[in-house]
Motif scaffolding. Structure first.
Motif, PDB file in Angstrom:
ATOM      1  N   VAL A 125     -19.013  -0.952  -3.320  1.00 16.71           N
ATOM      2  CA  VAL A 125     -19.858   0.200  -2.973  1.00 16.71           C
ATOM      3  C   VAL A 125     -19.071   1.199  -2.143  1.00 16.71           C
ATOM      4  O   VAL A 125     -19.104   2.415  -2.400  1.00 16.71           O
ATOM      5  CB  VAL A 125     -21.121  -0.269  -2.221  1.00 16.71           C
ATOM      6  N   VAL A 126     -18.341   0.701  -1.155  1.00 18.46           N
ATOM      7  CA  VAL A 126     -17.540   1.594  -0.307  1.00 18.46           C
ATOM      8  C   VAL A 126     -16.469   2.291  -1.137  1.00 18.46           C
ATOM      9  O   VAL A 126     -16.217   3.492  -0.977  1.00 18.46           O
ATOM     10  CB  VAL A 126     -16.907   0.802   0.851  1.00 18.46           C
ATOM     11  N   SER A 127     -15.829   1.558  -2.032  1.00 20.06           N
ATOM     12  CA  SER A 127     -14.786   2.147  -2.874  1.00 20.06           C
ATOM     13  C   SER A 127     -15.362   3.227  -3.783  1.00 20.06           C
ATOM     14  O   SER A 127     -14.763   4.303  -3.937  1.00 20.06           O
ATOM     15  CB  SER A 127     -14.117   1.056  -3.717  1.00 20.06           C
ATOM     16  N   TRP A 129      -7.645  -0.475   1.820  1.00 21.35           N
ATOM     17  CA  TRP A 129      -8.319  -1.118   2.951  1.00 21.35           C
ATOM     18  C   TRP A 129      -9.389  -2.087   2.454  1.00 21.35           C
ATOM     19  O   TRP A 129      -9.530  -3.196   2.988  1.00 21.35           O
ATOM     20  CB  TRP A 129      -8.935  -0.039   3.841  1.00 21.35           C
ATOM     21  N   GLN A 130     -10.130  -1.712   1.416  1.00 18.05           N
ATOM     22  CA  GLN A 130     -11.144  -2.602   0.853  1.00 18.05           C
ATOM     23  C   GLN A 130     -10.507  -3.825   0.199  1.00 18.05           C
ATOM     24  O   GLN A 130     -11.079  -4.926   0.247  1.00 18.05           O
ATOM     25  CB  GLN A 130     -12.002  -1.839  -0.157  1.00 18.05           C
ATOM     26  N   VAL A 131      -9.344  -3.650  -0.409  1.00 20.94           N
ATOM     27  CA  VAL A 131      -8.615  -4.801  -0.956  1.00 20.94           C
ATOM     28  C   VAL A 131      -8.248  -5.765   0.160  1.00 20.94           C
ATOM     29  O   VAL A 131      -8.354  -6.988   0.024  1.00 20.94           O
ATOM     30  CB  VAL A 131      -7.355  -4.335  -1.717  1.00 20.94           C
ATOM     31  N   TRP A 132      -7.811  -5.220   1.302  1.00 14.90           N
ATOM     32  CA  TRP A 132      -7.477  -6.061   2.452  1.00 14.90           C
ATOM     33  C   TRP A 132      -8.690  -6.864   2.917  1.00 14.90           C
ATOM     34  O   TRP A 132      -8.592  -8.058   3.195  1.00 14.90           O
ATOM     35  CB  TRP A 132      -6.943  -5.202   3.590  1.00 14.90           C
ATOM     36  N   LEU A 133      -9.839  -6.194   3.027  1.00 10.82           N
ATOM     37  CA  LEU A 133     -11.041  -6.894   3.463  1.00 10.82           C
ATOM     38  C   LEU A 133     -11.434  -8.002   2.481  1.00 10.82           C
ATOM     39  O   LEU A 133     -12.022  -9.005   2.882  1.00 10.82           O
ATOM     40  CB  LEU A 133     -12.201  -5.898   3.602  1.00 10.82           C
ATOM     41  N   ILE A 170      -3.424  -5.444   9.256  1.00  9.67           N
ATOM     42  CA  ILE A 170      -4.226  -4.547   8.443  1.00  9.67           C
ATOM     43  C   ILE A 170      -3.651  -3.137   8.409  1.00  9.67           C
ATOM     44  O   ILE A 170      -3.555  -2.520   7.342  1.00  9.67           O
ATOM     45  CB  ILE A 170      -5.692  -4.531   8.925  1.00  9.67           C
ATOM     46  N   LEU A 171      -3.248  -2.606   9.570  1.00  9.78           N
ATOM     47  CA  LEU A 171      -2.723  -1.239   9.599  1.00  9.78           C
ATOM     48  C   LEU A 171      -1.411  -1.106   8.823  1.00  9.78           C
ATOM     49  O   LEU A 171      -1.270  -0.177   8.016  1.00  9.78           O
ATOM     50  CB  LEU A 171      -2.564  -0.762  11.043  1.00  9.78           C
ATOM     51  N   GLY A 198       0.806   0.076   1.816  1.00 10.75           N
ATOM     52  CA  GLY A 198       0.180   0.033   0.504  1.00 10.75           C
ATOM     53  C   GLY A 198      -0.054   1.427  -0.053  1.00 10.75           C
ATOM     54  O   GLY A 198       0.264   1.714  -1.211  1.00 10.75           O
ATOM     55  N   ALA A 199      -0.612   2.310   0.791  1.00 10.01           N
ATOM     56  CA  ALA A 199      -0.832   3.696   0.361  1.00 10.01           C
ATOM     57  C   ALA A 199       0.491   4.412   0.148  1.00 10.01           C
ATOM     58  O   ALA A 199       0.640   5.210  -0.786  1.00 10.01           O
ATOM     59  CB  ALA A 199      -1.674   4.424   1.398  1.00 10.01           C
ATOM     60  N   LEU A 200       1.480   4.129   1.016  1.00 11.62           N
ATOM     61  CA  LEU A 200       2.780   4.780   0.891  1.00 11.62           C
ATOM     62  C   LEU A 200       3.456   4.418  -0.424  1.00 11.62           C
ATOM     63  O   LEU A 200       3.945   5.292  -1.150  1.00 11.62           O
ATOM     64  CB  LEU A 200       3.678   4.392   2.073  1.00 11.62           C
TER      65      LEU A 200
END
Length: 229
Positions: free
Chosen positions: A2-4, A70-74, A88-89, A95-97
């Motif tokens: 849902v968040v994604s 971030w959702q993948v991490w969660l 996480i950070l 990951g984004a980079l």
């Protein structure tokens, strides 16, 4: 999920306001490759709308990629130890980079080469390249290489879970090269080896980077012979 979906939808709405400008940016490689005076075409009344929709969706996915990662991490964090959850950070940042770097490499290096090759092959004919066909090819290459550039992040988790090690990765390097060229052949729409190498060589470099990541972050044994947690 849902968040994604909300993140992608919100980014899509923002991108929709600049859909024509985003398409002009995306169309630069083909405009440089086509003969002067020749342009992209469309064959149905709804095609321009669908094209702008897909361009805005692609841009929205790129903008929302940190949230998606971030959702993948969660999702995977419950399988990690407490001391590993503090990463996480770095995970979201790198990951984004890596993902956006792969997308940038696809747009600035790989995609122009593919477009130039394909247009050159048909130089003796009158080209009628539709806008949706072009956007489909661009989306496939950009997102495909973006995901391929996440290889070091995947290796990081496999190494932390004890599934792979740097020695195992090096021993399987020849098989990895074969798989990489198969993936490159699937991603690239051309059969020539030069274009496939443009995709394969960066992925081989990322694989070797993953070997280093596996060595740095692998589970190590403590002095009493137990596995580090």
């Amino acid at each position: 999920l849902v968040v994604s979906i909300i993140a992608v939808f919100a980014s899509f709405l923002i991108s929709w306001n600049w859909a024509p400008e985003l398409f002009e940016f995306l169309a630069r490689p083909i405009r440089h490759a086509l003969p002067p005076g020749q342009n992209l075409a469309y064959t149905t009344l709804t095609e321009p709308f669908l094209m702008y929709f897909r361009v805005a969706l692609l841009a929205g996915t790129l903008i929302a990629s940190p949230i998606l990662i971030w959702q993948v991490w969660l999702f995977i964090s419950p399988a990690l130890y407490r001391r590993e959850k503090k990463w996480i950070l770095p995970f979201v940042f790198f990951g984004a980079l890596f993902f956006l770097s792969g997308c940038a490499f696809a747009y600035y290096e790989a995609f122009p080469l593919v477009v130039g090759f394909l247009v050159g092959m048909g130089k003796d004919f009158q080209a009628v390249i539709t806008i949706n066909e072009y956007v489909s090819l661009a989306t496939k290459l950009i997102l495909g290489l973006g995901l391929c550039f996440e290889m070091p992040i995947l290796v990081f988790f496999l190494a932390r879970l004890g599934i792979v090690s740097e020695r195992w990765l090096l021993a399987k390097f020849k098989y990895a090269v074969l798989i990489i060229f198969i993936v490159a052949a699937v991603i690239t729409p051309t059969p020539d080896i030069a274009t496939q190498c443009v995709f394969a060589f960066p992925m081989m470099g990322l694989y070797l980077l993953g070997v280093g990541v596996a060595w740095i972050f692998k589970k190590r044994e403590t002095r009493d012979g137990r596995r580090e947690t």
